[in-house]
Design an enzyme around this catalytic site. Structure first.
Site, short mmCIF file in Angstrom:
data_model
loop_
_atom_site.label_atom_id
_atom_site.label_comp_id
_atom_site.label_asym_id
_atom_site.label_seq_id
_atom_site.Cartn_x
_atom_site.Cartn_y
_atom_site.Cartn_z
N PHE A 149 -0.45 -1.47 4.57
CA PHE A 149 -0.16 -0.22 5.28
C PHE A 149 0.82 0.66 4.52
O PHE A 149 0.86 1.87 4.74
CB PHE A 149 0.40 -0.52 6.69
CG PHE A 149 1.88 -0.84 6.69
CD1 PHE A 149 2.82 0.17 6.70
CD2 PHE A 149 2.33 -2.16 6.66
CE1 PHE A 149 4.19 -0.12 6.68
CE2 PHE A 149 3.69 -2.45 6.64
CZ PHE A 149 4.61 -1.43 6.65
N GLU A 176 -5.45 -1.65 8.86
CA GLU A 176 -5.91 -1.06 10.12
C GLU A 176 -4.84 -0.19 10.77
O GLU A 176 -5.10 0.49 11.76
CB GLU A 176 -6.42 -2.15 11.08
CG GLU A 176 -5.43 -3.25 11.43
CD GLU A 176 -5.37 -4.40 10.42
OE1 GLU A 176 -5.22 -4.11 9.21
OE2 GLU A 176 -5.42 -5.56 10.83
N CYS A 281 7.46 -2.46 -1.27
CA CYS A 281 7.56 -3.77 -1.92
C CYS A 281 8.54 -3.74 -3.07
O CYS A 281 8.95 -4.78 -3.57
CB CYS A 281 6.20 -4.22 -2.42
SG CYS A 281 5.65 -3.25 -3.81
#
Ligand code: NAD
Length: 499
Positions: A149, A176, A281
């Site tokens: 995401f 999603e 990240c």
């Protein structure tokens, strides 16, 4: 309610599984759309469409494929504002940061425009009498990317930019939580001239992922997401005979040497620790000041800056960062803060009480700062993925190197110093894949490669750059003989050697 569907064989195709996921507007907390969650049969439709067009696309000469990438690049640039808004609406990152997300992906598209050069093979003339050897890099066929995401534009483009330019047909299974941008990118790729089926988007959850991992016609899978799922995708995908690269979570340290400019360091840590609500990240999540004096001075500078962070709605240019992606993600981070307190870390700034006026259902969380975090704490060992910076004090340079080197994760690391020797030694010795020297977020540019070490990545080949070209192609080596004077008549029973 808006319904987000799939993009299969060049068309928006409504989901038929009867299963849907909620897509939130993190700024308001409302469900703004339903996303279709694909069944195995729907995934297979995309595979069939890709198989059908693959021979045609692979036969397009590299220069023409490059032209499609050039067209795509200018279409994305034209649609930058729309894409950034769409992205920010579903993810919650501020608009300027959303533009950066698209831009970093575009850089891989620019790199992929050089595919005629990048996909060239090698040639040895005269390897033996009348013998030449050459190699070619051929596309794999139908390939897939499963994306997270937190970079819904950049990470799909990392993957499909190179894969498609190399002649593959690519199926994206986006997160999603924010699927609109990947869907729009697939439409733009077709508008750019890629035939229907070259880039498809199939939305879904575990069922769609498992369909990818087990489909014998999907030859390679690239994954980016959390470590637990990365490991699962890697082992399941490879056990089904696929080439897999799977990038996972992170815990990125920043070492602050006593000679560093602490005002500069404070700015860098605030941006890299709290930008995008820490949902990167490559976010800095652990600051490692070397020596007590450095640590005390750093905490003194950081505290008021963390307290002054402007958390706000993503469309407000004054906001430093916006809401978190979901209430679940925000609550998970709050739980980590609670755990940190229980483990005995010193909570210098507590962001849990933050309320966003007029948006009390939005997924906002203030910035938190912990001091005296130690390696035995669970909150140090695990990825928090939120607006929380932890300070782990090191007594000297050796201890500072050992912290990121011994950590389970090995994505990125940074050192702040004016001492070239120390920086050089650090870069050579530290057991982490991407290193920044006075750079807090060392995400390499598109023509270099991206990839962490240890439990931050499974598989041997990195994203984009020449490694990306290697990942998305297979090498074929041809040894040919065109001897003068026709066919040789003797039979040779021995292994051919070059003497
Ligand atoms: P995630 O692992 O929850 O989801 C990633 C993808 O896997 C999504 O497409 C999701 O639908 C799918 N997925 C989720 N659960 C699954 C399951 N049980 N089985 C099969 N598929 C499943 O990750 P996320 O929350 O979307 O992204 C955040 C994570 O990604 C963080 O850990 C972050 O560090 C990591 N990340 C890593 C990099 C990197 O390059 N190393 C880059 C960006 C994000």
């Amino acid at each position: 309610m808006k319904e987000l569907s799939h993009f299969i064989a060049g068309q928006i195709v409504k989901g038929t599984s009867g299963r849907f996921g909620d897509v939130f507007n993190p700024a308001t907390g409302e469900v703004q759309a339903k996303v279709a969650l694909a069944s195995r049969a729907e995934m297979r439709k995309a595979v069939d469409a890709a198989l059908k067009v693959f021979p045609e696309w692979a036969a397009v000469n590299p220069q023409r494929r490059a032209r499609v990438m050039f067209n795509f690049k200018s279409l994305v640039e034209k649609n930058m504002d729309q894409l950034a808004r769409m992205l920010s609406d579903e993810h919650g990152k501020v608009l300027a940061d959303a533009r950066g997300d698209v831009q970093r992906g575009l850089e891989v598209i620019e790199f992929s425009c050089g595919i005629p050069h990048l996909q060239k093979g090698e040639y040895t003339e005269g390897a033996g009498p009348g013998i030449d050897i050459y190699s070619m890099r051929q596309p794999l066929g139908v390939v897939a990317g499963i994306t997270p995401f937190n970079f819904p534009a950049m990470i799909p483009m990392w993957m499909f930019g190179v894969a498609i330019a190399c002649g593959n047909c690519f199926i994206n299974k986006p997160s999603e939580k924010d699927p609109s941008v990947p869907l729009r990118l697939a439409e733009l790729m077709m508008e750019a001239g890629a035939p229907a089926g070259v880039l498809q988007v199939v939305n879904g959850d575990k069922e769609a992922v498992d369909a990818i991992l087990e489909d014998p016609d999907i030859k390679a899978v690239s994954f980016v997401g959390s470590t637990a799922i990365a490991e699962y995708v890697y082992s399941r995908g490879t056990s089904h005979g696929k080439r897999v690269q799977a990038m996972g979570g992170a815990k990125n340290h920043a070492i602050i040497m006593p000679d560093a400019d602490l005002d500069q360091v404070t700015n860098e840590l605030i941006g890299a620790g709290y930008g995008s609500a820490g949902e990167r990240c490559m976010a800095i999540s652990v600051a490692v000041p070397v020596g007590e004096k450095t640590a005390d001075a750093l905490v003194k500078k950081l505290k008021p800056r963390v307290e002054a962070l402007r958390v706000g709605i993503p469309t407000d240019p004054e906001s430093d960062y916006g809401p978190m992606v979901t209430a679940q993600q925000r609550d998970k981070v709050k739980d980590y803060i609670e755990m940190g307190v229980k483990e005995g870390a010193e909570l210098v700034v507590d962001g849990r009480g933050f309320k966003m006026q007029g948006y009390d259902k939005g997924f906002y969380l203030g910035g938190s700062l912990f001091d005296r975090v130690t390696p035995n704490m669970k909150t140090y060992q695990e990825e928090i993925f939120g607006p929380v910076l932890q300070i782990a004090r090191a007594k000297d340079f050796d201890e500072a190197i050992s912290l990121p080197s011994n950590h389970t994760y090995g994505n990125g690391v940074a050192i702040f110093t004016r001492d070239g020797d120390a920086a050089r030694e650090f870069a050579a010795k530290v057991n982490v894949g991407m290193v920044g020297i006075n750079i807090p977020i060392p995400v390499p540019l598109a023509y270099h490669t991206f990839g962490g070490w240890k439990r931050s990545a499974f598989g041997d080949v990195n994203q984009h750059g020449t490694e990306g070209v290697r990942f998305w192609t297979k090498i074929k080596t041809v040894t040919q003989r065109w001897p003068k004077g026709g066919v040789r008549e003797n039979v040779d029973f021995n292994i051919p050697t070059m003497r």
